[in-house]
Scaffold this active site. Structure first.
Site: not given
Ligand code: ACO
Length: 367
Positions: A257, A312
């Site tokens: 998140h 989610e």
């Molecule tokens: N699975 C695997 N790796 C992940 C995940 C995940 N669900 N989420 C983040 N990471 C990793 C990224 O690959 C990244 O790794 P890196 O630094 O080696 O490249 C690191 O964690 C940071 O990721 P960011 O995208 O910078 O983190 P951010 O906080 O911006 O992302 C997000 C938040 C978009 C929700 C992300 O966690 C994600 O894509 N999750 C999966 C989709 C999801 O469940 N979305 C619903 C969110 S809840 C809502 O919107 C109400």
């Protein structure tokens, strides 16, 4: 004109995404991402969802705007559903190319607001009707008229399915609607506040917020969560499937998140709601197994990045267990969030201030 690229353009934009920028003060909700706490106007989300009805939670959120009588609120929501049903023939006649969400937007655009019902009630009460009618139209079924005497959750399920569903189902849906009522200044809520700040009417602000929510980065994860659960299929496949996905650098849907650095409190509220539906559903047991495997695998793969279950994941599991088609997940999210959007518009309009930020020009300069 000088067209040479400005080096400043090549630098990362520190304002991108407005991350960390405080763009409003609000009494409505607070998201504490470090501690995993969500507060709606002074009460923790776990003290509202599953404790009070959707209508009472809305009144709790709206109490600074003159809505203080719970009984009249439930009645007014019923009246709003009846009024909205007048628009349904228009939805039936609309192009078959419209999906459920677009048909709901069409219904909202056509909704006539008058002095009999305050706009937040007329709109919040209308969306469950438009959702159910749009789904039935899309599946070749006749829309079902609302029953003003029922609660929003009971009537929404009845309008979708055709008859009153077991109370565990409507209680679970009610819990979901409360859980997603408001969540700080997310993209759609900010959109609603911007539109509201122009003194545009409430309908325009909610239409705009629905537009923002329609994007996959905002409202679209629960469908893919269910796809992932279906692809894994059996508990014994979970560990290998998850390891392969992470090896391919894929993201696990329903985890991580932008704000929460710990467990999203809404995940537990929704997980607890599964108990209302009995324990025999094999998909629920599969989901719990997948969650455990995913959390362990994420810890191994990203030891420095706290990645936990988000709202989610259990949204998908809960709505699927209630029998709601995955194509309705985003429409349902919009339906539950609408009173939250309305509250933010009212709060923004109380300031009387137009939202008009500045931008930094980095384009070519005239000679
Ligand atoms: N699975 C695997 N790796 C992940 C995940 C995940 N669900 N989420 C983040 N990471 C990793 C990224 O690959 C990244 O790794 P890196 O630094 O080696 O490249 C690191 O964690 C940071 O990721 P960011 O995208 O910078 O983190 P951010 O906080 O911006 O992302 C997000 C938040 C978009 C929700 C992300 O966690 C994600 O894509 N999750 C999966 C989709 C999801 O469940 N979305 C619903 C969110 S809840 C809502 O919107 C109400």
């Amino acid at each position: 004109m000088t067209e040479a690229p400005n080096p400043a353009q090549m630098l990362p934009d520190p304002t991108a995404g407005l991350e960390g920028v405080v763009a409003a003060t609000t009494r409505l909700s607070d998201v504490d991402g470090q501690n995993g706490v969500l507060i709606l106007r002074g009460r923790k989300i776990e003290d509202l969802a599953g404790v009070v009805s959707f209508e009472d939670a809305v009144m709790h959120l709206w109490q600074d705007f003159g809505f203080t009588d719970a009984a009249s609120m439930a009645r007014a929501f019923g009246d709003a559903r009846m009024t909205a049903f007048d628009v349904v023939p228009l939805l039936e006649g609309a192009s078959s190319s419209l999906d459920v969400y677009e048909r709901m937007q069409l219904g909202l655009a056509a909704l006539v607001l008058n002095k009999d019902l305050p706009a937040p009630i007329a709109i919040s009460g209308a969306l469950p009707v438009f959702l159910a009618a749009s789904h039935r139209i899309a599946t070749g079924l006749k829309p079902i008229a609302p029953d003003a005497g029922l609660t929003t959750a009971v009537d929404l399920l009845r309008m979708l399915v055709g008859d009153i569903q077991p109370s565990g189902y409507s209680d679970a849906l009610d819990r979901y609607l409360v859980t997603i009522l408001d969540h700080g200044l997310n993209a759609s809520t900010f959109t609603a506040r911007v539109i509201g700040s122009t003194q545009a009417d409430m309908k325009q602000a909610i239409l705009g917020a629905m537009g923002a929510l329609s994007g996959p980065l905002h409202g679209g994860a629960p469908g893919p969560v269910l796809d992932m659960i279906d692809a894994i299929g059996q508990p014994e496949n979970a560990a290998a499937w998850i390891t392969d996905a992470l090896d391919r650098k894929e993201r696990l849907m329903g985890f991580g998140h932008r704000i929460y650095r710990t467990r999203d409190p809404r995940a537990d509220v929704l997980k607890a709601g599964l108990q209302l539906l009995g324990s025999e559903n094999p998909k629920v047991q599969l989901a719990e197994n997948i969650e455990n495997e995913a959390l362990a695998a994420l810890k191994r793969a990203k030891p420095d990045r706290p990645l936990d279950t988000n709202v989610e994941f259990y949204t998908a599991v809960l709505l699927d267990a209630i029998g709601i088609d995955r194509s309705l997940f985003t429409p349902l999210f919009a339906t539950g969030r609408t009173p939250g959007w309305c509250a933010h518009v009212l709060e923004q309009q109380q300031t009387g201030k137009l939202i008009r930020p500045a931008s930094q020009y980095v384009g070519p300069k005239p000679d």
